[in-house]
Write a protein that holds these residues in place. Structure first.
Motif, PDB file in Angstrom:
ATOM      1  N   UNK A  92      56.321  61.673  21.858  1.00 30.03           N
ATOM      2  CA  UNK A  92      54.989  61.632  22.573  1.00 30.03           C
ATOM      3  C   UNK A  92      54.130  60.520  22.821  1.00 30.03           C
ATOM      4  N   UNK A  93      53.691  60.036  21.594  1.00 26.69           N
ATOM      5  CA  UNK A  93      52.678  58.866  21.635  1.00 26.69           C
ATOM      6  C   UNK A  93      53.484  57.602  22.056  1.00 26.69           C
ATOM      7  N   UNK A  94      54.658  57.432  21.879  1.00 33.42           N
ATOM      8  CA  UNK A  94      55.661  56.233  22.230  1.00 33.42           C
ATOM      9  C   UNK A  94      55.413  56.146  23.824  1.00 33.42           C
ATOM     10  N   UNK A  95      55.956  57.390  24.281  1.00 34.53           N
ATOM     11  CA  UNK A  95      56.080  57.577  25.798  1.00 34.53           C
ATOM     12  C   UNK A  95      54.416  57.256  26.458  1.00 34.53           C
ATOM     13  N   UNK A  96      53.413  57.776  25.983  1.00 38.30           N
ATOM     14  CA  UNK A  96      52.077  57.434  26.282  1.00 38.30           C
ATOM     15  C   UNK A  96      51.801  56.054  26.404  1.00 38.30           C
ATOM     16  N   UNK A  97      52.284  55.053  25.288  1.00 41.93           N
ATOM     17  CA  UNK A  97      51.962  54.003  25.097  1.00 41.93           C
ATOM     18  C   UNK A  97      52.727  53.301  26.097  1.00 41.93           C
ATOM     19  N   UNK A  98      53.816  53.253  26.348  1.00 45.41           N
ATOM     20  CA  UNK A  98      54.648  52.671  27.401  1.00 45.41           C
ATOM     21  C   UNK A  98      54.083  53.086  28.886  1.00 45.41           C
TER      22      UNK A  98
END
Length: 78
Positions: free
Chosen positions: A12-18
């Motif tokens: 989820x944090x990776x998705x938010x980062x991108x």
């Protein structure tokens, strides 16, 4: 609220980062469209002004250096 962050986890944090990167890229693209680039004539004119001012400054510095060098040679008798 903490439960949602825990559920999001690493992916989820990776998705938010991108997602943030995509938003930033759109903002940059919008700002780039606002730029007013100088014309060729303006670039040439500004370049000539910089060259002329640089030459004038160099001549002034050379003149002052020569004058002060002469004064120092008079004082020390070199």
């Amino acid at each position: 609220m903490a439960d949602k962050k825990e559920k999001a986890g690493f992916f989820g944090s990776i998705k938010n980062f991108f997602k943030g990167l995509g938003k930033r890229a759109k903002e940059i693209k919008a700002e780039m469209k606002k730029i007013v680039w100088p014309t060729k004539a303006q670039v040439i004119n500004n370049t000539l002004v910089v060259i002329v001012v640089s030459i004038i400054a160099a001549i002034c510095i050379f003149g002052l250096d020569t004058i002060f060098g002469f004064i120092v040679r008079l004082i020390y008798g070199v």
